[in-house]
Every structure is written in structure tokens, then in C-alpha cells.
Motif scaffolding. Structure first.
Motif, mmCIF file in Angstrom:
data_model
loop_
_atom_site.group_PDB
_atom_site.id
_atom_site.type_symbol
_atom_site.label_atom_id
_atom_site.label_comp_id
_atom_site.label_asym_id
_atom_site.label_seq_id
_atom_site.Cartn_x
_atom_site.Cartn_y
_atom_site.Cartn_z
ATOM 1 N N VAL A 162 0.867 -1.239 0.400
ATOM 2 C CA VAL A 162 -0.230 -0.255 0.077
ATOM 3 C C VAL A 162 1.232 1.573 -0.157
ATOM 4 O O VAL A 162 0.935 1.816 -1.026
ATOM 5 C CB VAL A 162 -1.421 0.388 1.548
ATOM 6 N N LYS A 164 -3.595 -7.262 3.791
ATOM 7 C CA LYS A 164 -4.400 -7.574 4.716
ATOM 8 C C LYS A 164 -3.857 -9.655 4.844
ATOM 9 O O LYS A 164 -3.590 -9.401 5.852
ATOM 10 C CB LYS A 164 -5.551 -7.111 4.875
ATOM 11 N N GLU A 184 -4.376 -2.978 -1.186
ATOM 12 C CA GLU A 184 -5.003 -3.272 0.579
ATOM 13 C C GLU A 184 -5.452 -4.227 0.633
ATOM 14 O O GLU A 184 -4.990 -5.163 1.687
ATOM 15 C CB GLU A 184 -5.978 -2.923 0.371
#
Length: 283
Positions: free
Chosen positions: A97, A176, A172
Motif C-alpha cells: 500500500v 491484509k 490493500e
């Protein structure tokens, strides 16, 4: 491609250099590293052909950025400034990111491909480079649509030629998911090592009693703090989320122990055995 520049001559950058050179011996592999001894070692080991500087990137066809992720965020815009319009820059960072955001408005954003090859060991430096490291491994590509198609094609062919499987993901989602399957694993290894070292003041007892289970579980604690601290910092939110879930599971396991509920403990472990089916053929 004739001129390949590798920034950061360690495990990943060095292993990529070895595999790319094996595809075409006529390629020129240049190394850029702030540690001069790394460059000398890389030349003597045959990982790179010559030393280079950032200014030499004007001659690059491909630039591989394999430095800590915080350094990548700072240096990537400068790297793009220096390359010719026909060159491609890739990074191999374990977070995506912040790196993608650092160049989202750069005039040469189309010359950058964000990737994360899921491969490695706990070792670092030029001597850690391994030929064939990426064979059968997954390479996650992020924001592929932002890279010019012609450069995409060249890069993806190169990755496939050295044996990697390609997976596409947005930045993103990558950060995660990788927090669970990689970043949490490293934290667990570091903290297990810390717990044992603090408890066992006599190191001889640790070495005499440590079996293969302990050695394999704590292996990742040998990894470079200089590389992993910036990763945890950049992916802080996701890492904290994974830690909270992990701590809940540890607390639950502890409570079952305190309650002498070993039937439930058996059930917990039996259900978790399913992980071997998920990971079959991977590890």
C-alpha cells in the motif's frame, strides 16, 4: 533486456539476479548497495557482474528494488526519475500500500510494477542468494493495470520463465492477507525465541534440549530486524488485527488448560489439523 540493475544485493534481489542470468548469460547484471562489502561479495559469488550507482539507471532495461520497504518508499520516486522511458522498475517488498501510494502520481508510474514474490529463507546478504529459489513459488502482482502493457508482458514472461506462478491482487488486500500468513508468523517466531531466551538463562540447556520442532518454529526469528521492523510499521493496522485474533486464541487455549478441559484442547488441535490439507504441496 540487456541491462539489469539490482538495488539491494540480498536474498531476494540476489536470487532474482541468479535466475535471470541463467536465462541469458549475455545479460549485464549490475548491483547497487549502500554496503560496499555486499557488492564485493556479490561479485565474488557471481551474483552480479559489476557495481553501479543510481545515476547509471539511465542505461537500465529492468530495475529490481529489493531494499527494506521504508527505504523503497523514499527512494522509488528518485529511481523512476532516473530511468529511461523504456525501462521497467519492480519492487519485491512485503508490503504494497505505502509503496504504491509513494508513486501513484509520478509521471513514470506506468514504468513501475508492484510485486511480492512469496519465497525466501531466514538468511540475508549476498551469500543467501539461491538459484532456483522462485521455482513453483507465487508472485503477487498489485495494481497491474497501472503499468504499461508492453512492460507488463515482458515482466510476466520473465517471472514465468524463472518458474513463478502469477497471482493478481489489489494492494490493500495483499497487505491484509500477508499480515496473517507471513507477518504474524515472524512475530510469533521472534516472541517464542524471546520467551525461551529470557526463561532459560543457561543457553546450554536450550541447545541441548531443542529438538527439530523448536528449531523449525523459531527459525524465522533469525530474520533481519532491519528488514522486518519497517514491514511491521507499514502494515501496522493489519498486523495489530492479526495479533488481537492470535492473542484471543492463545488466551482461549490457556483457559482450557486451566479448566483441565483436555477434550476441548484435543478438539481444537484436531480441527486445526485441516491446515495440512490446505498447505499440501506448498510446504
Amino acid at each position: 533486456m540487456k541491462n539489469i540493475y539490482v538495488l539491494g544485493i540480498g536474498l531476494i534481489g540476489g536470487s532474482l539476479a541468479l535466475d535471470i542470468k541463467k536465462l541469458d548469460e549475455t545479460l549485464n547484471i549490475y548491483g547497487i548497495d549502500k554496503n560496499e562489502s555486499h557488492l564485493d561479495d556479490a561479485i565474488s559469488l557471481g551474483v552480479i557482474d559489476k557495481k553501479a550507482s543510481l545515476d547509471d539507471l539511465a542505461n537500465a532495461d529492468l530495475v529490481i528494488v529489493s531494499i527494506p520497504v521504508d527505504a523503497t518508499v523514499k527512494l522509488l520516486p528518485t529511481i523512476l526519475d532516473k530511468i529511461p522511458d523504456t525501462a521497467l522498475v519492480v519492487d519485491v517488498g512485503s508490503t504494497k500500500v505505502d509503496i504504491c501510494k509513494a508513486v501513484e502520481n509520478h509521471p513514470k508510474r506506468r514504468n513501475f510494477l508492484a510485486m511480492h514474490p512469496i519465497a525466501g529463507t531466514e538468511h540475508s546478504g549476498p551469500s543467501a542468494a539461491i538459484g532456483g529459489l522462485f521455482l513453483g513459488k507465487t508472485n503477487i502482482i498489485c495494481e497491474v493495470e497501472k503499468t504499461t502493457f508492453k512492460l507488463q508482458e515482458k515482466a510476466l514472461k520473465l517471472f514465468v520463465d524463472i518458474g513463478m506462478r502469477i497471482r493478481y491482487m489489489n494492494a490493500e488486500a495483499h497487505d491484509k492477507h500477508i499480515a496473517y500468513v507471513s507477518h504474524l508468523s515472524h512475530i510469533s517466531a521472534f516472541m517464542l525465541g524471546k520467551t525461551v531466551i529470557e526463561k532459560e538463562k543457561n543457553e546450554r540447556d536450550i541447545f541441548d534440549m531443542a529438538g527439530s520442532g523448536f528449531a523449525s518454529t523459531v527459525r524465522l526469528a533469525k530474520s533481519s530486524p532491519a528488514m522486518w521492523t519497517p514491514i511491521f510499521k507499514q502494515n501496522k493496522t493489519n498486523v495489530i488485527e492479526t495479533l488481537e485474533e492470535y492473542i484471543l486464541n492463545l488466551t482461549h487455549f490457556k483457559a482450557l488448560m486451566q479448566q483441565d478441559d483436555f477434550e476441548a484442547i484435543y478438539g481444537e488441535m484436531e480441527s486445526t489439523n485441516h491446515i495440512k490439507d490446505i498447505l499440501n504441496g506448498i510446504v
